[in-house]
Design a protein around this motif. Structure first.
Motif, PDB file in Angstrom:
ATOM      1  N   ASP A   1     -39.592  -5.899  31.283  1.00 43.55           N
ATOM      2  CA  ASP A   1     -40.371  -4.298  31.155  1.00 43.55           C
ATOM      3  C   ASP A   1     -41.501  -4.382  30.466  1.00 43.55           C
ATOM      4  N   THR A   2     -42.248  -3.569  30.239  1.00 43.32           N
ATOM      5  CA  THR A   2     -43.821  -3.658  29.662  1.00 43.32           C
ATOM      6  C   THR A   2     -43.501  -3.999  28.008  1.00 43.32           C
ATOM      7  N   GLU A   3     -42.283  -3.827  27.389  1.00 45.09           N
ATOM      8  CA  GLU A   3     -41.996  -4.194  26.094  1.00 45.09           C
ATOM      9  C   GLU A   3     -41.457  -5.595  25.808  1.00 45.09           C
ATOM     10  N   GLY A   4     -41.448  -6.329  26.986  1.00 44.18           N
ATOM     11  CA  GLY A   4     -40.934  -7.617  26.835  1.00 44.18           C
ATOM     12  C   GLY A   4     -39.419  -7.959  27.015  1.00 44.18           C
ATOM     13  N   GLY A   5     -38.706  -6.657  27.357  1.00 46.83           N
ATOM     14  CA  GLY A   5     -37.306  -6.732  27.398  1.00 46.83           C
ATOM     15  C   GLY A   5     -36.875  -7.152  28.881  1.00 46.83           C
ATOM     16  N   MET A   6     -35.628  -7.680  29.297  1.00 46.12           N
ATOM     17  CA  MET A   6     -35.371  -8.260  30.413  1.00 46.12           C
ATOM     18  C   MET A   6     -34.075  -7.386  30.857  1.00 46.12           C
ATOM     19  N   THR A   7     -34.164  -7.119  32.393  1.00 47.36           N
ATOM     20  CA  THR A   7     -33.017  -6.331  32.491  1.00 47.36           C
ATOM     21  C   THR A   7     -32.730  -6.813  34.089  1.00 47.36           C
ATOM     22  N   TRP A   8     -31.282  -7.143  34.233  1.00 41.32           N
ATOM     23  CA  TRP A   8     -30.799  -7.245  35.693  1.00 41.32           C
ATOM     24  C   TRP A   8     -30.935  -6.222  36.606  1.00 41.32           C
TER      25      TRP A   8
ATOM     26  N   VAL B   1     -28.184  -3.238  37.416  1.00 39.92           N
ATOM     27  CA  VAL B   1     -26.761  -4.065  37.630  1.00 39.92           C
ATOM     28  C   VAL B   1     -26.555  -4.873  36.414  1.00 39.92           C
ATOM     29  N   SER B   2     -26.997  -4.727  35.221  1.00 38.43           N
ATOM     30  CA  SER B   2     -26.708  -5.429  34.172  1.00 38.43           C
ATOM     31  C   SER B   2     -25.118  -5.608  33.675  1.00 38.43           C
ATOM     32  N   GLU B   3     -24.674  -4.222  33.637  1.00 38.54           N
ATOM     33  CA  GLU B   3     -23.299  -4.172  33.292  1.00 38.54           C
ATOM     34  C   GLU B   3     -22.284  -4.817  34.159  1.00 38.54           C
ATOM     35  N   ARG B   4     -22.662  -4.581  35.630  1.00 37.92           N
ATOM     36  CA  ARG B   4     -21.954  -5.505  36.842  1.00 37.92           C
ATOM     37  C   ARG B   4     -21.891  -6.898  36.643  1.00 37.92           C
ATOM     38  N   ARG B   5     -22.962  -7.389  36.273  1.00 39.15           N
ATOM     39  CA  ARG B   5     -23.179  -8.720  36.263  1.00 39.15           C
ATOM     40  C   ARG B   5     -22.509  -9.357  34.752  1.00 39.15           C
ATOM     41  N   GLU B   6     -22.650  -8.385  33.991  1.00 43.21           N
ATOM     42  CA  GLU B   6     -21.944  -8.764  32.429  1.00 43.21           C
ATOM     43  C   GLU B   6     -20.224  -8.878  32.829  1.00 43.21           C
TER      44      GLU B   6
ATOM     45  N   ALA C   1     -18.800  -9.279  35.646  1.00 40.45           N
ATOM     46  CA  ALA C   1     -18.668 -10.385  36.501  1.00 40.45           C
ATOM     47  C   ALA C   1     -18.394 -11.606  35.841  1.00 40.45           C
ATOM     48  N   GLN C   2     -19.467 -11.864  34.962  1.00 40.47           N
ATOM     49  CA  GLN C   2     -19.319 -12.981  34.039  1.00 40.47           C
ATOM     50  C   GLN C   2     -18.228 -13.238  33.043  1.00 40.47           C
ATOM     51  N   ALA C   3     -17.782 -11.692  32.534  1.00 38.63           N
ATOM     52  CA  ALA C   3     -16.492 -11.678  31.967  1.00 38.63           C
ATOM     53  C   ALA C   3     -15.177 -12.115  32.841  1.00 38.63           C
ATOM     54  N   MET C   4     -15.369 -11.507  34.007  1.00 38.28           N
ATOM     55  CA  MET C   4     -14.260 -11.759  34.982  1.00 38.28           C
ATOM     56  C   MET C   4     -14.132 -13.162  35.273  1.00 38.28           C
ATOM     57  N   SER C   5     -15.293 -14.166  35.279  1.00 34.16           N
ATOM     58  CA  SER C   5     -15.317 -15.355  35.854  1.00 34.16           C
ATOM     59  C   SER C   5     -14.733 -16.208  34.534  1.00 34.16           C
ATOM     60  N   VAL C   6     -15.290 -15.835  33.295  1.00 35.36           N
ATOM     61  CA  VAL C   6     -14.693 -16.641  31.829  1.00 35.36           C
ATOM     62  C   VAL C   6     -13.119 -16.260  32.163  1.00 35.36           C
ATOM     63  N   ALA C   7     -12.460 -15.030  32.238  1.00 38.84           N
ATOM     64  CA  ALA C   7     -11.250 -14.758  32.233  1.00 38.84           C
ATOM     65  C   ALA C   7     -10.451 -15.796  33.284  1.00 38.84           C
ATOM     66  N   ASN C   8     -10.935 -15.605  34.560  1.00 42.84           N
ATOM     67  CA  ASN C   8     -10.349 -16.355  35.622  1.00 42.84           C
ATOM     68  C   ASN C   8     -10.345 -17.867  34.967  1.00 42.84           C
ATOM     69  N   GLU C   9     -11.285 -18.379  34.446  1.00 37.29           N
ATOM     70  CA  GLU C   9     -11.294 -19.766  34.091  1.00 37.29           C
ATOM     71  C   GLU C   9     -10.147 -19.985  33.131  1.00 37.29           C
ATOM     72  N   LYS C  10     -10.213 -19.155  32.153  1.00 35.63           N
ATOM     73  CA  LYS C  10      -8.913 -19.406  31.166  1.00 35.63           C
ATOM     74  C   LYS C  10      -7.582 -19.125  31.811  1.00 35.63           C
TER      75      LYS C  10
END
Length: 654
Positions: free
Chosen positions: A344-351, A370-375, A377-386
């Motif tokens: 964005d114009t303030e230097g932040g990043m958003t999926w 889709v930031s929450e969805r990706r987070e 999905a990432q949390a689910m991936s970590v949980a699946n690995e565990k």
């Protein structure tokens, strides 16, 4: 009788006729003598009616026909339904019939009505194809039943998307003449139906897919059956007045409507117009519209955004390849979609999920956070690995524990045997009994551990699905069980079975457990009789209570029915639970794991298993297995650990 009935012989002489015949057909040939035979009344030059009468009498059976053409002398053709029945005097029942009773029902008016209806329909179709206006027929449920070729041109949709759709479907979005949204219930053709009166000259807008609205002037008239108060449909005629309607006021109103939609959208929406150099090459995009969600995602106000150029305001988009992608959208007309981490114009990043479509000489861009969805999905991936790590640890534990448990049991069994062999004469009868019980307990414990390993490996050591011929599988099972079948003098009958996609080893285990149970739990002094039947059933025809989880179109139903001891229906769920037994070990051997293994195998295949049983009559197990299914991650066996590849094979052998 009121029906036209006549009694004739093989030569057509009329021996009796009903008043209905006289009234209906005598008047058609008034010049004929009153006692004239049937063939003087009708034109039977080809002998068709004479042949029917002869055939009826010769074969001594009733003949029938519908919509048959008959021509009376001096009159035009008539169309009749007819029945011809052989008649026999009561005192001559043994002699061949000499007369036939002919019943006729005049269908001429109905036939003329049908032909008239067909002619009217043909004329109506011709009219629809001739007029340049759009013509549409809607039934009383609001479903479009017919239209002419002009309607798809105006609606911008193929005929297949129009016919069969309902006026209230989501795809039918309308506009009032002032540009505000028009509710479906305000559509002129529905108003005409609801108010039972014509609606004339109503102006409305309709949205074709991915295009600006088209404006139409509508005449709608309700259609009534004779003496009916409620219409059976509505006939609609409309003309395209888009060019007439798209004036400055209407265009501004449309923008206001669009603005309200954009304001309420949860997605960021931006409209960019292409900026070109003197050679026509796109060198940048200028923002002409941004909604509040777009301001929020890019952290920029509408005042700063509208009129600004993309490469100046958001240079990072060029670095991420978005500018080139947007240029391709304008050049090719092909939509663009991707998930990118936008700055964005303030230097932040958003999926964001970025979607772009061409609009005239520009693009409309939709941004969805889709930031929450990706987070997630990432949390689910970590949980699946565990979870996978824990599953591997559990598998290792099961293999090691089985080895550690089996070893003491083997020693207990070996030493008890040695005591009996070497010191049998020094141990009294009670001691020998204790040693035998100890050996039997160690043997049962060993079998129990083996069954537990089989139960745990249904998913952890599974094989990929492949084509499995159930005929070959069941033949192998019967060969393995042949001695047991002979011992109990049993009979196993097997239908021809299909080929399905499955794990051959597990299907063999399933059928062996079910048939083996049927052999085991037979009634005393009653040889077991077992029927194995199959049928392939469409998934659509399957009972909804059957929980088939696999993605498939056909299901193979396998039934194993016996005449054994059976059990009470209250135990139906209990028998599939591990270690559950309905009888003592002294009556029937086993660990109580067989049916639990069966259910685990069926569930792994995405199928279902059920049982019905009646005490002292028998039990029927029904298994539903997909014939063909879409492979999933559960189909492939897990990658074995180093321990799985070495120690476990030794454990299995031992």
């Amino acid at each position: 009788m009121p029906a036209p009935i006549v009694l004739v012989d093989a030569e057509g002489h009329i021996h009796a006729e009903s008043e209905g015949w006289t009234r209906a057909f005598r008047s058609l040939a008034p010049q004929a003598d009153a006692a004239a035979p049937l063939f003087d009344l009708i034109d039977d030059a080809e002998g068709a009616w004479h042949d029917l009468i002869t055939r009826c009498l010769r074969e001594n059976r009733t003949l029938r026909g519908t919509q048959r053409r008959i021509i009376f002398v001096g009159a035009g053709p008539r169309w009749v339904d007819w029945t011809m029945r052989p008649m026999q005097p009561a005192d001559e029942v043994e002699a061949p019939p000499e007369r036939a009773m002919l019943y006729m029902t005049d269908r001429t008016s109905e036939r003329h009505t049908d032909r008239l209806r067909q002619q009217v329909e043909a004329r109506f179709d011709t009219l629809l194809d001739t007029i340049q206006e759009g013509a549409l027929l809607m039934d009383s449920d609001g479903v479009f039943r017919d239209c002419n070729d002009t309607v798809p041109e105006i609606f911008g949709r193929p005929r297949s998307e129009i016919i069969g759709s309902r006026f209230s479907d989501d795809k039918w979005n309308g506009l009032r003449s002032d540009g505000t949204p028009l509710a479906n219930t305000e559509f002129p053709f529905w108003v005409a139906y609801y108010e039972r009166k014509p609606v004339m000259g109503k102006v409305m807008g309709i949205y074709p897919p991915d295009a600006p609205p088209r404006w139409i002037r509508v005449n709608a008239r309700p259609l009534f059956e004779l003496d009916e108060a409620d219409p059976y449909g509505v006939f609609v005629c409309f003309e395209d007045i888009t060019n007439e309607q798209l004036k400055d006021e209407a265009l501004q109103t449309s923008r206001d409507v669009l603005s309200s939609v954009l304001t309420s959208s949860l997605d960021g929406i931006l409209v960019w117009t292409a900026l070109r150099d003197t050679r026509g090459t796109i060198v940048d995009f200028e923002c002409v519209l941004v909604n509040p969600q777009g301001e929020k995602l890019l952290k920029v106000s509408t005042e700063e955004m509208v009129g600004a150029q993309m490469l100046e305001l958001l240079p990072e988009h060029a670095d991420q390849g978005l500018f080139e992608a947007f240029v391709d959208v304008v050049r090719t007309g092909q939509p663009y979609e991707d998930e990118l981490r936008l700055a964005d114009t303030e230097g932040g990043m958003t999926w964001c999920q970025v979607m772009a479509v061409k609009i005239e000489d520009g693009i409309a861009v939709t941004l969805r956070d889709v930031s929450e969805r990706r987070e997630a999905a990432q949390a689910m991936s970590v949980a699946n690995e565990k979870l996978e790590q824990r599953n591997r640890a559990l598998r290792d534990f099961a293999y090691i524990a089985s080895h550690d448990l089996q070893e003491p049991l083997r020693k207990i069994s070996a030493f008890s045997n040695l005591v009996i062999q070497d010191y049998g004469d020094k141990v009294d009868e009670t001691g020998r009994h204790y040693l035998e019980r100890m050996e039997d307990a160690s043997r049962r414990m060993s079998q129990l551990i083996s069954d537990l390993l089989v139960y745990s490996r249904i998913t952890t050591r599974a094989r990929p699905f492949e084509d499995v011929d159930l005929n070959a599988v069941v033949n192998n099972v019967l060969n393995d069980l042949s001695m047991r079948i002979d011992d109990v003098e049993g009979t196993v009958r097997v239908d021809d079975m299909p080929t399905i996609e499955a794990d051959a080893t597990q299907i063999r285990q399933l059928l062996q457990n079910l048939i083996g149970n049927a052999l085991k739990f037979h009634r005393p002094e009653v040889p077991p009789e077992i029927d194995v039947t199959t049928a392939v059933v469409s998934l659509d025809a399957l009972d909804r209570n059957v929980p088939v989880q696999a993605n498939c179109t056909e299901v193979c139903r396998v039934r194993v029915a016996d005449n054994g001891i059976g059990f009470e229906s209250k135990y139906t769920d209990r028998i599939f639970t591990p270690f559950q037994r309905l009888h003592g070990r002294s009556e029937y051997e086993g660990t109580g794991m067989g049916l639990a293994i069966c259910r685990r195998i069926v569930e792994r295949h995405g199928g279902s298993i059920a049982v019905q049983s009646v005490p002292n009559e028998g039990t029927t197990f029904t298994v539903w297995l997909p014939v063909r299914r879409t492979p999933s991650s559960n189909d492939a066996p897990p990658a074995p650990t180093q321990h799985d590849q070495s120690t476990t094979e030794t454990i299995l052998d031992e």
